[in-house]
Design a protein around this motif. Sequence first.
Motif, PDB file in Angstrom:
ATOM      1  N   SER A 182     -17.228   8.355 -22.974  1.00  0.00           N
ATOM      2  CA  SER A 182     -18.096   7.536 -22.260  1.00  0.00           C
ATOM      3  C   SER A 182     -18.028   6.217 -22.190  1.00  0.00           C
ATOM      4  O   SER A 182     -18.125   5.587 -21.096  1.00  0.00           O
ATOM      5  CB  SER A 182     -19.521   7.838 -23.045  1.00  0.00           C
ATOM      6  N   LEU A 183     -17.345   5.724 -23.204  1.00  0.00           N
ATOM      7  CA  LEU A 183     -17.163   4.222 -23.060  1.00  0.00           C
ATOM      8  C   LEU A 183     -16.056   4.047 -22.121  1.00  0.00           C
ATOM      9  O   LEU A 183     -16.049   2.915 -21.469  1.00  0.00           O
ATOM     10  CB  LEU A 183     -16.749   3.647 -24.515  1.00  0.00           C
ATOM     11  N   ALA A 184     -14.937   4.754 -22.087  1.00  0.00           N
ATOM     12  CA  ALA A 184     -13.871   4.656 -21.191  1.00  0.00           C
ATOM     13  C   ALA A 184     -14.229   4.866 -19.785  1.00  0.00           C
ATOM     14  O   ALA A 184     -13.857   3.702 -18.726  1.00  0.00           O
ATOM     15  CB  ALA A 184     -12.711   5.897 -21.440  1.00  0.00           C
ATOM     16  N   PHE A 185     -15.002   5.570 -19.563  1.00  0.00           N
ATOM     17  CA  PHE A 185     -15.584   5.930 -18.142  1.00  0.00           C
ATOM     18  C   PHE A 185     -16.380   4.556 -17.671  1.00  0.00           C
ATOM     19  O   PHE A 185     -16.216   4.036 -16.591  1.00  0.00           O
ATOM     20  CB  PHE A 185     -16.544   7.062 -17.829  1.00  0.00           C
ATOM     21  N   THR A 186     -17.156   3.988 -18.671  1.00  0.00           N
ATOM     22  CA  THR A 186     -17.931   2.886 -18.419  1.00  0.00           C
ATOM     23  C   THR A 186     -17.067   1.593 -17.784  1.00  0.00           C
ATOM     24  O   THR A 186     -17.169   0.861 -17.155  1.00  0.00           O
ATOM     25  CB  THR A 186     -18.840   2.387 -19.512  1.00  0.00           C
ATOM     26  N   CYS A 187     -15.850   1.595 -18.775  1.00  0.00           N
ATOM     27  CA  CYS A 187     -14.941   0.540 -18.342  1.00  0.00           C
ATOM     28  C   CYS A 187     -14.419   0.747 -17.088  1.00  0.00           C
ATOM     29  O   CYS A 187     -13.980  -0.409 -16.470  1.00  0.00           O
ATOM     30  CB  CYS A 187     -13.592   0.826 -19.485  1.00  0.00           C
ATOM     31  N   LEU A 188     -14.120   1.811 -16.767  1.00  0.00           N
ATOM     32  CA  LEU A 188     -13.547   1.936 -15.254  1.00  0.00           C
ATOM     33  C   LEU A 188     -14.677   1.519 -14.207  1.00  0.00           C
ATOM     34  O   LEU A 188     -14.189   0.953 -13.218  1.00  0.00           O
ATOM     35  CB  LEU A 188     -13.096   3.426 -14.866  1.00  0.00           C
ATOM     36  N   ILE A 189     -15.747   1.805 -14.582  1.00  0.00           N
ATOM     37  CA  ILE A 189     -16.933   1.337 -13.565  1.00  0.00           C
ATOM     38  C   ILE A 189     -16.943  -0.074 -13.601  1.00  0.00           C
ATOM     39  O   ILE A 189     -16.834  -1.078 -12.439  1.00  0.00           O
ATOM     40  CB  ILE A 189     -18.352   1.880 -13.995  1.00  0.00           C
ATOM     41  N   ALA A 190     -16.790  -0.823 -14.576  1.00  0.00           N
ATOM     42  CA  ALA A 190     -16.876  -2.455 -14.785  1.00  0.00           C
ATOM     43  C   ALA A 190     -15.648  -2.719 -13.982  1.00  0.00           C
ATOM     44  O   ALA A 190     -15.765  -4.078 -13.414  1.00  0.00           O
ATOM     45  CB  ALA A 190     -16.910  -2.747 -16.333  1.00  0.00           C
ATOM     46  N   LYS A 191     -14.548  -2.078 -14.108  1.00  0.00           N
ATOM     47  CA  LYS A 191     -13.351  -2.727 -13.447  1.00  0.00           C
ATOM     48  C   LYS A 191     -13.652  -2.724 -12.183  1.00  0.00           C
ATOM     49  O   LYS A 191     -13.022  -3.582 -11.252  1.00  0.00           O
ATOM     50  CB  LYS A 191     -11.972  -1.924 -13.640  1.00  0.00           C
ATOM     51  N   SER A 208     -14.140   1.676  -2.097  1.00  0.00           N
ATOM     52  CA  SER A 208     -15.423   2.589  -1.869  1.00  0.00           C
ATOM     53  C   SER A 208     -15.349   3.464  -2.776  1.00  0.00           C
ATOM     54  O   SER A 208     -14.499   3.743  -3.736  1.00  0.00           O
ATOM     55  CB  SER A 208     -15.372   3.295  -0.629  1.00  0.00           C
ATOM     56  N   TRP A 209     -16.930   3.957  -3.399  1.00  0.00           N
ATOM     57  CA  TRP A 209     -16.727   4.790  -4.502  1.00  0.00           C
ATOM     58  C   TRP A 209     -15.939   6.218  -4.485  1.00  0.00           C
ATOM     59  O   TRP A 209     -15.764   6.633  -5.248  1.00  0.00           O
ATOM     60  CB  TRP A 209     -18.458   5.136  -4.426  1.00  0.00           C
ATOM     61  N   LEU A 210     -15.885   6.825  -3.067  1.00  0.00           N
ATOM     62  CA  LEU A 210     -15.194   7.856  -2.933  1.00  0.00           C
ATOM     63  C   LEU A 210     -13.550   7.401  -3.246  1.00  0.00           C
ATOM     64  O   LEU A 210     -12.824   8.371  -4.111  1.00  0.00           O
ATOM     65  CB  LEU A 210     -15.084   8.137  -1.467  1.00  0.00           C
ATOM     66  N   ILE A 211     -12.995   6.672  -2.739  1.00  0.00           N
ATOM     67  CA  ILE A 211     -11.494   5.992  -3.292  1.00  0.00           C
ATOM     68  C   ILE A 211     -11.709   5.804  -4.672  1.00  0.00           C
ATOM     69  O   ILE A 211     -10.554   5.981  -5.352  1.00  0.00           O
ATOM     70  CB  ILE A 211     -11.076   4.685  -2.493  1.00  0.00           C
ATOM     71  N   TRP A 212     -12.367   5.071  -5.383  1.00  0.00           N
ATOM     72  CA  TRP A 212     -12.763   5.023  -6.576  1.00  0.00           C
ATOM     73  C   TRP A 212     -12.741   6.340  -7.579  1.00  0.00           C
ATOM     74  O   TRP A 212     -11.846   6.437  -8.579  1.00  0.00           O
ATOM     75  CB  TRP A 212     -13.816   3.999  -6.878  1.00  0.00           C
ATOM     76  N   PHE A 213     -13.340   7.185  -7.079  1.00  0.00           N
ATOM     77  CA  PHE A 213     -13.619   8.474  -7.635  1.00  0.00           C
ATOM     78  C   PHE A 213     -11.995   9.036  -7.302  1.00  0.00           C
ATOM     79  O   PHE A 213     -11.623   9.776  -8.660  1.00  0.00           O
ATOM     80  CB  PHE A 213     -14.460   9.477  -7.073  1.00  0.00           C
TER      81      PHE A 213
END
Length: 273
Positions: free
Chosen positions: A39-48, A59-64
Amino acid sequence: MNTTTNIIFLQEPPSGGLHCKKDALTDIFGWFLQVLLASLAFTCLIAKRFCEPHHERRSWLIWFYDTSKQGMGAIAIHMANVWLAGQYTGDPCTWYLINFLLDSSLGLFIIFIGIRLCQYLARTKGWEAINFGEYGTPPSPNAWMAQCCLYVGLMIIVKVSITLFMQLDFWENVKDFILSPIPNPKVELAFVMLIIPFFVNMLMFWVTDNFLMYKNPAKRRRDSYSECLLQKAKVKYRSLRKKSRNSESDILLSADDELLDSETVPIARAIIT
């Protein structure tokens, strides 16, 4: 309270010289730490993503598409490390940590070489589907799937290479002292599965995400040139707007002066007469 705490932290290691039990990585506490770390690692990628410049933000699609490849690879490596840690003789927490640190250093180098090789082949052979970070317009799920398979394949190469490297004899000496200052099994497990991986993963995920979102140099130059032109246009527009305001102010002031002069002369004449 203090006495109890001291007893917990100064207790002797379990029999056989093991700090962690064989199933310590897969018991309830171990799984809890693993889910928390994910969960923390996923949050880090969102913050990035939100730290990226606005004009380059994906975009959110490319980010995913970019981060899901990394997520699949991380899960595969993690599960392999958990399984391998139980196959070695001795403390499984120690073996897991050694594997993890090697994956995050030597493994990261192998990933970098593999991604750059795929991008080179994509440019020279025209295999756009394996050009990491490029999915076409509109983004193609097929390109994403091909890159996912390639990335997981890179993870397999990393894990096989690290496992072979771990067969060297000197690792027995390393595992004897790497976690020796921590006698408590729960604290050791927290360090191995959460505290150390959190900081290392934060750096590794950030760097790897930059690899995966790589753009070709020509496109990067075009984007940079377009941004430069846009900035120049904004500066020019603001300059013209400022001049326009100044000229309008000058016209209004001169008109006011003329009006004031025209009204002042008759009044002065009336006073004189």
